[in-house]
Scaffold this active site. Structure first.
Site, mmCIF file in Angstrom:
data_model
loop_
_atom_site.group_PDB
_atom_site.id
_atom_site.type_symbol
_atom_site.label_atom_id
_atom_site.label_comp_id
_atom_site.label_asym_id
_atom_site.label_seq_id
_atom_site.Cartn_x
_atom_site.Cartn_y
_atom_site.Cartn_z
ATOM 1 N NE ARG A 68 6.534 11.750 73.586
ATOM 2 C CZ ARG A 68 6.692 11.381 74.858
ATOM 3 N NH1 ARG A 68 6.729 10.100 75.189
ATOM 4 N NH2 ARG A 68 6.851 12.312 75.794
ATOM 5 C CB ALA A 80 5.231 16.304 80.120
ATOM 6 C CD GLU A 97 8.471 13.477 84.909
ATOM 7 O OE1 GLU A 97 9.243 13.406 83.928
ATOM 8 O OE2 GLU A 97 8.114 12.474 85.559
ATOM 9 C CD GLU A 101 10.971 14.664 80.558
ATOM 10 O OE1 GLU A 101 10.718 15.745 79.967
ATOM 11 O OE2 GLU A 101 10.213 13.681 80.527
ATOM 12 C CD GLU A 148 12.588 9.978 79.645
ATOM 13 O OE1 GLU A 148 13.474 9.665 80.468
ATOM 14 O OE2 GLU A 148 11.462 10.385 79.969
#
Length: 208
Positions: A68, A80, A97, A101, A148
């Site tokens: 992040r 999320a 999601e 993910e 990601e």
């Protein structure tokens, strides 16, 4: 006495949008205070998000580790994502999601909690779902990119996540809120007493 948040909107005398980004923007409102003065408030306008606390039959929570940039950290999080489509059903977004993910699907869905992440500076609302009865999703894995592409996925015992939250080692809002809400629900009326997955969400109304 019932303690609950209530909707209220104070008068706005002027509003501008000094910045518009790809997904969010910044708005400046001049708001009339109770004493009659006008105060300027800057805040992020956000489409809203969903998060998924996926709990397997062994009491482990599915978590992902992702970089992040704003906080210069790799954070452990729960799956999320944004509500990209106005009026989108949040359950459908959460299911998407979890698939994208983690390549996982779930048969049992409940609303765990609804939160405003930073109400002093953003209108972002997040619905955190509890997903159970997990299994591997069919078909090819979703192709990830950017941050990601470096994502790590694990299943961690719930008690280990609680320890990490209280020790100040885990910081992601949705993970912290989701994990502690799950523990509270288990100690209270039980997980089956949680709100249904399609429960109304006034912060982000959606079509059925």
């Amino acid at each position: 006495m019932s303690i609950k948040d209530t909707a209220e909107e104070w008068q706005i005398t002027a509003t501008t949008t000094p910045f518009t980004g790809n997904k969010t923007s910044v708005r400046t409102d001049d708001v009339v205070m109770p004493d009659g003065t006008v105060a300027r408030r800057d805040y992020q306008v956000h489409p809203g998000s969903v998060a998924v606390l996926a709990l397997d039959d062994l009491g482990r929570v599915l978590v992902i580790r992702q970089y992040r940039h704003p906080v210069r950290h790799k954070l452990w999080e729960i799956p999320a994502g944004l509500l990209d489509v106005p009026g989108e059903n949040p359950l459908h977004a959460a299911q998407r999601e979890l698939y994208e993910e983690a390549h996982v699907k779930a048969e049992d869905w409940r609303v765990l909690t609804d939160v405003y992440t930073t109400p002093g500076g953003s209108d972002e609302a997040v619905r955190v779902f509890l997903a159970r009865d997990l299994s591997e999703a069919e078909g090819r894995r979703f192709e990830v990119s950017e941050e990601e592409a470096d994502m790590e996925i694990k299943r961690v015992p719930l008690e280990e996540l609680v320890r990490g939250v209280l020790a100040g080692e885990l910081h992601n809002t949705c993970l912290v809120v989701g994990v502690l809400s799950l523990v509270a629900a288990q100690a209270g009326d039980g997980l089956d007493a949680l709100r249904p997955a399609e429960a109304p969400w006034p912060a982000r109304p959606f079509a059925s």
